[in-house]
Design an enzyme around this catalytic site. Structure first.
Site: not given
Length: 267
Positions: A75-76, A102, A170, A174
């Site tokens: 889990d990043v 990613n 989101y 980004k």
């Protein structure tokens, strides 16, 4: 700081003259979508690849029994998991040459006054903090290995340029990834570490299905419109192109979209 900066032309020439056989890549979010396509493209090109994601089963499906694939459930958003991921790759292959950051989620469709703090924090944790943690682990390794250096590629989004409606979490993450990418690239210069970003629009993945791109995605004017997509394998080719650049060159930002999609003229 080393007497001879490894980001210098002399150091770049030295690395080019002594290429690493079977370069090592780490791909996060490798269990599906763009991550799966990129991991498979790396494997097909001769890379040794550590595939990371939360679900072992989907990672094993991506690996397909390839002898140069290393499956690591991680889990990043958890520093210990990230450390274990990079430690496993280095233990097996001795170095890290390329990282494709990613792993990401879209989160709930919501405006800023509608999204819950919990949902906001979850999107930030995966998309931004997870990318930072993996980049930090990569940089630590790339600074100390020999030959020194490597390449980090962050998966941004065309939402790093222009948002979709109801995508506040989101879109914000980004945009932040763009700043992170530039900071990593600047700070990595003296160590032969480059960092670039690919901003993809409408590759045909499950995420695009979730937001209704194929059937009717919400537009800025409130209408819904079916948008074109393109094969995810084309996105993988673009990432591979970035990864294959020689140490003397780097792709800072690459924008790849489906032909004819409403991006430059959204809404």
């Amino acid at each position: 700081m080393p007497a001879e900066h490894t980001g210098s032309p002399t150091a770049a020439k030295r690395r080019a003259e002594h290429p690493v056989e079977g370069k090592v890549a780490v791909v996060t979010g490798a269990g599906s979508g763009i991550g799966r396509a990129v991991a498979q493209a790396f494997l097909n090109d001769g890379y040794r690849v550590a595939l990371a994601g939360r679900t072992t089963r989907t990672l094993e499906e991506t690996a397909g029994g390839h002898p140069q694939a290393l499956v690591v459930a991680a889990d990043v958003t958890k520093p210990d998991d990230v450390g274990r991921l990079f430690g496993a790759a280095v233990q097996r292959w001795g170095r890290i040459d390329v990282v494709f950051n990613n792993a990401g989620i879209f989160g709930p469709a919501a405006a800023v006054d509608e999204i819950s703090v919990g949902h906001w924090n979850n999107v930030v944790a995966v998309n931004l903090t997870g990318t930072m943690l993996c980049a930090a682990a990569a940089v630590r390794q790339m600074k100390t290995q020999s030959p020194q250096g490597g390449r980090i590629i962050n998966n941004g989004s065309i939402s790093a340029h222009s948002p979709r409606p109801l995508s506040v979490a989101y879109t914000t993450t980004k945009h932040a990834v763009t700043g992170l990418t530039k900071s990593i690239d600047l700070d990595g210069r003296d160590f032969g570490i480059s960092c670039g970003q690919i901003d993809i629009g409408n590759a045909a993945t499950g995420l695009m299905s979730e937001i209704g791109v194929g059937s009717g995605a919400l537009q800025a004017d409130g209408s819904r419109r079916a948008e074109p997509t393109f094969p995810v394998e084309e996105a993988a080719k673009a990432v591979l192109l970035m990864a294959q650049m020689p140490p003397s060159a780097s792709v800072g930002t690459l924008v790849l979209t489906a032909a004819g999609m409403p991006f430059i003229g959204r809404g």
